[in-house]
Design a protein around this motif. Structure first.
Motif, mmCIF file in Angstrom:
data_model
loop_
_atom_site.group_PDB
_atom_site.id
_atom_site.type_symbol
_atom_site.label_atom_id
_atom_site.label_comp_id
_atom_site.label_asym_id
_atom_site.label_seq_id
_atom_site.Cartn_x
_atom_site.Cartn_y
_atom_site.Cartn_z
ATOM 1 N N THR A 69 0.900 -1.049 -0.055
ATOM 2 C CA THR A 69 -0.003 0.002 0.099
ATOM 3 C C THR A 69 0.769 1.193 0.042
ATOM 4 O O THR A 69 1.806 1.122 0.608
ATOM 5 C CB THR A 69 -1.128 0.117 1.060
ATOM 6 N N LEU A 70 0.593 2.280 -0.705
ATOM 7 C CA LEU A 70 1.095 3.437 -0.862
ATOM 8 C C LEU A 70 0.472 4.840 0.009
ATOM 9 O O LEU A 70 -0.393 4.445 0.409
ATOM 10 C CB LEU A 70 1.246 3.938 -2.178
ATOM 11 N N ASP A 71 1.228 5.762 0.010
ATOM 12 C CA ASP A 71 0.810 6.841 0.818
ATOM 13 C C ASP A 71 -0.672 7.246 0.893
ATOM 14 O O ASP A 71 -1.423 7.616 1.832
ATOM 15 C CB ASP A 71 1.781 8.235 0.649
ATOM 16 N N PRO A 72 -1.206 7.425 -0.508
ATOM 17 C CA PRO A 72 -2.847 7.760 -0.642
ATOM 18 C C PRO A 72 -3.767 6.925 0.190
ATOM 19 O O PRO A 72 -4.473 7.256 0.804
ATOM 20 C CB PRO A 72 -2.881 7.719 -1.885
ATOM 21 N N LEU A 73 -3.311 5.420 0.509
ATOM 22 C CA LEU A 73 -3.903 4.686 1.364
ATOM 23 C C LEU A 73 -3.339 4.622 2.753
ATOM 24 O O LEU A 73 -4.425 4.806 3.492
ATOM 25 C CB LEU A 73 -3.649 3.254 0.769
ATOM 26 N N ASN A 74 -2.133 4.826 2.969
ATOM 27 C CA ASN A 74 -1.549 4.589 4.162
ATOM 28 C C ASN A 74 -2.225 5.910 5.064
ATOM 29 O O ASN A 74 -2.379 5.887 6.332
ATOM 30 C CB ASN A 74 -0.112 4.616 4.202
ATOM 31 N N ASP A 75 -2.507 7.064 4.307
ATOM 32 C CA ASP A 75 -2.916 8.451 4.943
ATOM 33 C C ASP A 75 -4.267 7.895 5.591
ATOM 34 O O ASP A 75 -5.061 8.737 6.346
ATOM 35 C CB ASP A 75 -2.981 9.352 3.997
ATOM 36 N N GLY A 80 -7.274 -2.221 11.927
ATOM 37 C CA GLY A 80 -7.219 -3.335 11.132
ATOM 38 C C GLY A 80 -6.767 -3.169 9.755
ATOM 39 O O GLY A 80 -7.441 -3.840 8.622
ATOM 40 N N PHE A 81 -6.190 -2.065 9.239
ATOM 41 C CA PHE A 81 -6.057 -1.655 7.995
ATOM 42 C C PHE A 81 -4.975 -2.704 7.276
ATOM 43 O O PHE A 81 -4.181 -3.363 7.791
ATOM 44 C CB PHE A 81 -5.130 -0.472 7.966
ATOM 45 N N GLY A 82 -5.229 -3.020 5.774
ATOM 46 C CA GLY A 82 -4.214 -3.740 5.122
ATOM 47 C C GLY A 82 -5.065 -4.457 3.977
ATOM 48 O O GLY A 82 -6.212 -4.212 3.669
ATOM 49 N N ILE A 83 -4.147 -5.130 3.118
ATOM 50 C CA ILE A 83 -4.627 -5.731 1.975
ATOM 51 C C ILE A 83 -5.523 -6.939 2.438
ATOM 52 O O ILE A 83 -4.914 -7.795 3.387
ATOM 53 C CB ILE A 83 -3.400 -6.278 1.068
ATOM 54 N N HIS A 128 -8.311 -10.384 10.520
ATOM 55 C CA HIS A 128 -6.908 -10.588 11.493
ATOM 56 C C HIS A 128 -5.675 -10.831 10.722
ATOM 57 O O HIS A 128 -4.664 -10.878 11.275
ATOM 58 C CB HIS A 128 -7.282 -11.579 12.432
ATOM 59 N N THR A 129 -5.629 -10.942 9.323
ATOM 60 C CA THR A 129 -4.680 -11.147 8.535
ATOM 61 C C THR A 129 -4.244 -10.319 7.611
ATOM 62 O O THR A 129 -3.326 -10.372 6.790
ATOM 63 C CB THR A 129 -4.622 -12.234 8.033
ATOM 64 N N ARG A 130 -4.922 -9.068 7.606
ATOM 65 C CA ARG A 130 -4.554 -8.064 6.917
ATOM 66 C C ARG A 130 -3.232 -7.515 6.932
ATOM 67 O O ARG A 130 -2.729 -7.368 7.909
ATOM 68 C CB ARG A 130 -5.550 -6.692 6.925
ATOM 69 N N THR A 131 -2.513 -7.064 5.771
ATOM 70 C CA THR A 131 -1.183 -6.670 5.857
ATOM 71 C C THR A 131 -0.845 -5.482 4.664
ATOM 72 O O THR A 131 -1.513 -5.457 3.682
ATOM 73 C CB THR A 131 -0.321 -7.957 5.541
ATOM 74 N N ASP A 132 -0.286 -4.565 4.908
ATOM 75 C CA ASP A 132 0.248 -3.555 4.276
ATOM 76 C C ASP A 132 1.244 -3.919 2.799
ATOM 77 O O ASP A 132 1.622 -3.128 2.157
ATOM 78 C CB ASP A 132 0.666 -2.205 4.912
ATOM 79 N N VAL A 133 1.852 -4.936 3.518
ATOM 80 C CA VAL A 133 2.764 -5.695 2.737
ATOM 81 C C VAL A 133 2.586 -7.027 2.678
ATOM 82 O O VAL A 133 2.776 -7.753 3.452
ATOM 83 C CB VAL A 133 4.424 -5.420 2.900
ATOM 84 N N VAL A 152 -7.040 -5.751 -5.969
ATOM 85 C CA VAL A 152 -6.581 -5.737 -4.551
ATOM 86 C C VAL A 152 -7.912 -5.425 -3.992
ATOM 87 O O VAL A 152 -8.571 -4.493 -4.159
ATOM 88 C CB VAL A 152 -5.323 -5.034 -4.298
ATOM 89 N N LYS A 153 -8.162 -5.995 -2.851
ATOM 90 C CA LYS A 153 -8.917 -5.168 -1.750
ATOM 91 C C LYS A 153 -8.381 -4.800 -0.554
ATOM 92 O O LYS A 153 -7.530 -5.574 -0.199
ATOM 93 C CB LYS A 153 -10.185 -6.234 -1.232
ATOM 94 N N VAL A 154 -8.609 -3.715 -0.178
ATOM 95 C CA VAL A 154 -8.033 -2.957 0.932
ATOM 96 C C VAL A 154 -9.071 -2.754 1.962
ATOM 97 O O VAL A 154 -10.019 -1.967 1.746
ATOM 98 C CB VAL A 154 -6.975 -1.655 0.881
ATOM 99 N N ALA A 155 -8.925 -3.146 3.096
ATOM 100 C CA ALA A 155 -9.996 -2.675 4.275
ATOM 101 C C ALA A 155 -9.361 -2.144 5.169
ATOM 102 O O ALA A 155 -8.030 -2.019 5.547
ATOM 103 C CB ALA A 155 -10.729 -3.993 4.664
ATOM 104 N N GLY A 156 -10.122 -1.705 6.367
ATOM 105 C CA GLY A 156 -9.566 -1.007 7.579
ATOM 106 C C GLY A 156 -9.430 0.517 7.211
ATOM 107 O O GLY A 156 -8.449 0.952 7.992
#
Length: 216
Positions: A69-75, A80-83, A128-133, A152-156
């Motif tokens: 995930t890149l800055d536009p999403l990390n912001d 529970g954020f992540g892919i 519980h297993t979402r990840t930004d990498v 890709v789906k990103v939640a959180g």
């Protein structure tokens, strides 16, 4: 006929070792790599690089995948954020042989990705297993075997700023490719060979000079 001296035998052995090292480096430097972005979304504005994906052909006959995930999403990060899902297809509708997934992730076939259609292979995590990498390996394939589109789906995501989850898509055809044996797409930029390879090459040149001096 003169008998080779020990010094001559050693110099020949050193030259042979250098040759093998150079051949190994030449093979590895022609491994294909493509880097591209997922810049489309079903819920957020298009045209923004939300995630990066790197595909690298490895020496065992597979492709190593790395998604971030890149800055536009990390912001927009929240609890529970992540892919949570990663999907792709092959040209011949092959089911992927995937290894190296994080614990709790599984491989499923024929997965729908909201707004981006269906894909042959879907990799699924959970809350519980979402990840930004996300990294894993797909065995027995090359980059040319993939269809171009990934999703890709990103939640959180912070729902105070927008949706709590979203889907993202992008094409490897818009990426940057490294040189590859047999030719490469001339419309795509080449990824430079890592500096470590040039440094190692310089060391080999130095050893070659040393071998010639030893012969004398």
């Amino acid at each position: 006929m003169d008998t080779p001296t020990l010094k001559t035998k050693m110099s020949r052995s050193m030259r042979y070792s250098l040759f093998l090292c150079l051949m190994t480096m030449a093979a590895s430097s022609h491994a294909a790599t493509v880097s591209f972005f997922l810049d489309e979304s079903n819920r957020l504005p298009d045209g923004i690089n939300y995630l990066s994906v790197n595909l690298t052909e490895n020496l065992t006959g597979g492709v190593d995948v790395l998604a971030r995930t890149l800055d536009p999403l990390n912001d927009l990060r929240y609890c529970g954020f992540g892919i949570q899902k990663f999907a792709f297809s092959f040209d011949d509708v092959t089911m992927a042989d995937v290894t190296g997934l994080p614990d709790g992730w599984k491989v499923k076939s024929d997965r729908g990705m909201n707004g981006f259609g269906k894909f042959d292979t879907g990799l699924l995590g959970n809350a519980h297993t979402r990840t930004d990498v996300l990294s894993f390996t797909i065995n027995g394939v090359g980059i040319d075997d993939f269809e171009s589109y990934f999703a890709v789906k990103v939640a959180g995501l912070d729902n105070r700023l927008g949706p709590s989850n979203a889907f993202f898509g992008g094409s490897l055809e818009n990426g940057s490719f490294s040189p590859v044996s047999g030719g490469s797409d001339s419309n795509l930029a080449a990824v430079p060979v890592p500096a470590a390879i040039w440094l190692f090459s310089s060391g080999l040149v130095g050893l070659t000079v040393l071998a010639r001096r030893t012969e004398k």
